[in-house]
Design a protein around this motif. Structure first.
Motif, PDB file in Angstrom:
ATOM      1  N   GLU A 135      -8.102  18.202  34.249  1.00 31.42           N
ATOM      2  CA  GLU A 135      -7.829  19.144  35.214  1.00 31.42           C
ATOM      3  C   GLU A 135      -6.506  18.792  36.124  1.00 31.42           C
ATOM      4  O   GLU A 135      -5.671  19.459  36.215  1.00 31.42           O
ATOM      5  CB  GLU A 135      -8.923  19.479  36.282  1.00 31.42           C
ATOM      6  CG  GLU A 135     -10.130  20.323  35.524  1.00 31.42           C
ATOM      7  CD  GLU A 135      -9.617  21.617  35.160  1.00 31.42           C
ATOM      8  OE1 GLU A 135      -8.963  22.739  35.655  1.00 31.42           O
ATOM      9  OE2 GLU A 135     -10.176  22.076  33.844  1.00 31.42           O
ATOM     10  N   LEU A 136      -6.454  17.477  36.592  1.00 27.49           N
ATOM     11  CA  LEU A 136      -5.288  17.167  37.256  1.00 27.49           C
ATOM     12  C   LEU A 136      -4.199  17.040  36.267  1.00 27.49           C
ATOM     13  O   LEU A 136      -2.918  17.326  36.768  1.00 27.49           O
ATOM     14  CB  LEU A 136      -5.492  15.658  37.819  1.00 27.49           C
ATOM     15  CG  LEU A 136      -6.266  15.799  39.079  1.00 27.49           C
ATOM     16  CD1 LEU A 136      -6.765  14.279  39.449  1.00 27.49           C
ATOM     17  CD2 LEU A 136      -5.954  16.498  40.083  1.00 27.49           C
ATOM     18  N   ASP A 137      -4.345  16.694  35.153  1.00 30.20           N
ATOM     19  CA  ASP A 137      -3.252  16.618  34.057  1.00 30.20           C
ATOM     20  C   ASP A 137      -2.762  18.020  33.891  1.00 30.20           C
ATOM     21  O   ASP A 137      -1.613  18.184  33.474  1.00 30.20           O
ATOM     22  CB  ASP A 137      -3.640  16.030  32.828  1.00 30.20           C
ATOM     23  CG  ASP A 137      -4.051  14.451  32.710  1.00 30.20           C
ATOM     24  OD1 ASP A 137      -3.220  13.958  33.870  1.00 30.20           O
ATOM     25  OD2 ASP A 137      -4.429  13.970  32.027  1.00 30.20           O
ATOM     26  N   HIS A 138      -3.458  18.809  33.949  1.00 33.13           N
ATOM     27  CA  HIS A 138      -3.132  20.506  33.901  1.00 33.13           C
ATOM     28  C   HIS A 138      -2.632  21.118  35.051  1.00 33.13           C
ATOM     29  O   HIS A 138      -2.501  22.262  35.046  1.00 33.13           O
ATOM     30  CB  HIS A 138      -4.208  21.294  32.831  1.00 33.13           C
ATOM     31  CG  HIS A 138      -4.393  20.781  31.618  1.00 33.13           C
ATOM     32  ND1 HIS A 138      -5.202  19.577  31.291  1.00 33.13           N
ATOM     33  CD2 HIS A 138      -3.811  20.986  30.507  1.00 33.13           C
ATOM     34  CE1 HIS A 138      -5.084  19.336  29.893  1.00 33.13           C
ATOM     35  NE2 HIS A 138      -4.351  20.352  29.531  1.00 33.13           N
ATOM     36  N   GLY A 139      -2.393  20.115  36.056  1.00 27.93           N
ATOM     37  CA  GLY A 139      -1.897  20.722  37.089  1.00 27.93           C
ATOM     38  C   GLY A 139      -2.716  21.473  38.255  1.00 27.93           C
ATOM     39  O   GLY A 139      -2.388  22.051  39.383  1.00 27.93           O
ATOM     40  N   ASN A 140      -4.202  21.144  38.266  1.00 28.08           N
ATOM     41  CA  ASN A 140      -5.129  21.650  39.024  1.00 28.08           C
ATOM     42  C   ASN A 140      -5.291  20.526  40.175  1.00 28.08           C
ATOM     43  O   ASN A 140      -6.185  19.839  39.923  1.00 28.08           O
ATOM     44  CB  ASN A 140      -6.444  21.973  38.189  1.00 28.08           C
ATOM     45  CG  ASN A 140      -7.587  22.621  39.139  1.00 28.08           C
ATOM     46  OD1 ASN A 140      -7.264  22.855  40.511  1.00 28.08           O
ATOM     47  ND2 ASN A 140      -8.397  23.088  38.674  1.00 28.08           N
ATOM     48  N   GLU A 141      -4.628  20.819  41.315  1.00 25.24           N
ATOM     49  CA  GLU A 141      -4.845  19.860  42.366  1.00 25.24           C
ATOM     50  C   GLU A 141      -6.160  19.776  42.926  1.00 25.24           C
ATOM     51  O   GLU A 141      -6.584  18.891  43.678  1.00 25.24           O
ATOM     52  CB  GLU A 141      -3.853  19.889  43.335  1.00 25.24           C
ATOM     53  CG  GLU A 141      -2.279  19.680  42.641  1.00 25.24           C
ATOM     54  CD  GLU A 141      -1.505  19.730  43.579  1.00 25.24           C
ATOM     55  OE1 GLU A 141      -1.478  20.091  45.058  1.00 25.24           O
ATOM     56  OE2 GLU A 141      -0.213  19.997  43.150  1.00 25.24           O
ATOM     57  N   GLU A 142      -6.897  20.746  42.947  1.00 27.98           N
ATOM     58  CA  GLU A 142      -8.166  20.958  43.395  1.00 27.98           C
ATOM     59  C   GLU A 142      -9.185  19.980  42.764  1.00 27.98           C
ATOM     60  O   GLU A 142     -10.364  19.805  43.349  1.00 27.98           O
ATOM     61  CB  GLU A 142      -8.847  22.266  43.207  1.00 27.98           C
ATOM     62  CG  GLU A 142      -8.018  23.309  44.061  1.00 27.98           C
ATOM     63  CD  GLU A 142      -8.565  24.677  43.893  1.00 27.98           C
ATOM     64  OE1 GLU A 142      -9.546  25.079  43.340  1.00 27.98           O
ATOM     65  OE2 GLU A 142      -7.774  25.721  44.511  1.00 27.98           O
ATOM     66  N   ALA A 143      -8.969  19.647  41.695  1.00 28.99           N
ATOM     67  CA  ALA A 143      -9.876  18.468  40.919  1.00 28.99           C
ATOM     68  C   ALA A 143      -9.747  17.274  41.537  1.00 28.99           C
ATOM     69  O   ALA A 143     -10.546  16.341  41.151  1.00 28.99           O
ATOM     70  CB  ALA A 143      -9.300  18.320  39.353  1.00 28.99           C
ATOM     71  N   GLY A 144      -8.776  16.841  42.671  1.00 29.37           N
ATOM     72  CA  GLY A 144      -8.765  15.662  43.191  1.00 29.37           C
ATOM     73  C   GLY A 144     -10.321  15.514  44.061  1.00 29.37           C
ATOM     74  O   GLY A 144     -10.684  14.198  44.152  1.00 29.37           O
ATOM     75  N   LEU A 145     -10.742  16.445  44.734  1.00 31.47           N
ATOM     76  CA  LEU A 145     -12.026  16.345  45.214  1.00 31.47           C
ATOM     77  C   LEU A 145     -13.301  15.781  44.428  1.00 31.47           C
ATOM     78  O   LEU A 145     -13.907  15.016  44.711  1.00 31.47           O
ATOM     79  CB  LEU A 145     -12.439  17.582  45.958  1.00 31.47           C
ATOM     80  CG  LEU A 145     -13.798  17.584  46.771  1.00 31.47           C
ATOM     81  CD1 LEU A 145     -13.975  16.414  47.792  1.00 31.47           C
ATOM     82  CD2 LEU A 145     -14.224  18.814  47.432  1.00 31.47           C
TER      83      LEU A 145
END
Length: 135
Positions: free
Chosen positions: A44-54
């Motif tokens: 998800e982070l690789d695809h730009g979803n920064e919310e996946a950091g949590l």
């Protein structure tokens, strides 16, 4: 004959042996779940979803908890004093998170994990098992 009795190490209570097995099972399942969440979060982070950091942070916490469970499972047979309060704390946290998960609409299967955690806490508070860690 009295020499054999004096030299024989005390045997770990049977219920603590069961707790040790459950700790290993929890640790392995936690490692697998944390690895899966890590892979999904990185994707998800690789695809730009920064919310996946949590999710990634929680997965890392899951790895830490797994290591604590593994260390506890290894040291429980020696009766290390730190094992009992550590396991009670981790299992208590598991129950609290399970309740929060159920309230927020989580799967009813969380009851299984909560039941195991409560069972472990009950065993660790029994006098014979508590005495194992204070000998």
């Amino acid at each position: 004959m009295t020499e054999d009795v004096r030299n024989k190490a005390p045997e770990m209570p049977r219920q603590l042996k069961t707790v040790r097995v459950l700790l290993w099972i929890q640790a392995v399942l936690n490692l697998l779940a944390s690895a899966l969440v890590t892979a999904l979060a990185i994707n998800e982070l690789d695809h730009g979803n920064e919310e996946a950091g949590l999710a990634l942070a929680l997965a890392i916490l899951g790895f830490v908890v797994s290591l604590v469970l593994i260390a506890s499972a290894i040291r429980i047979s020696r009766g290390s004093a730190w094992v009992r309060p550590t396991v009670i704390g981790v299992e208590g946290l598991s129950v609290v998170l399970g309740v929060i998960g159920l309230i927020s609409g989580g799967a009813i299967t969380q009851l299984i994990g909560m039941g195991i955690a409560i069972g472990i806490i009950v065993v660790l508070t029994k006098p014979e098992e508590r005495a194992w860690f204070t000998r």
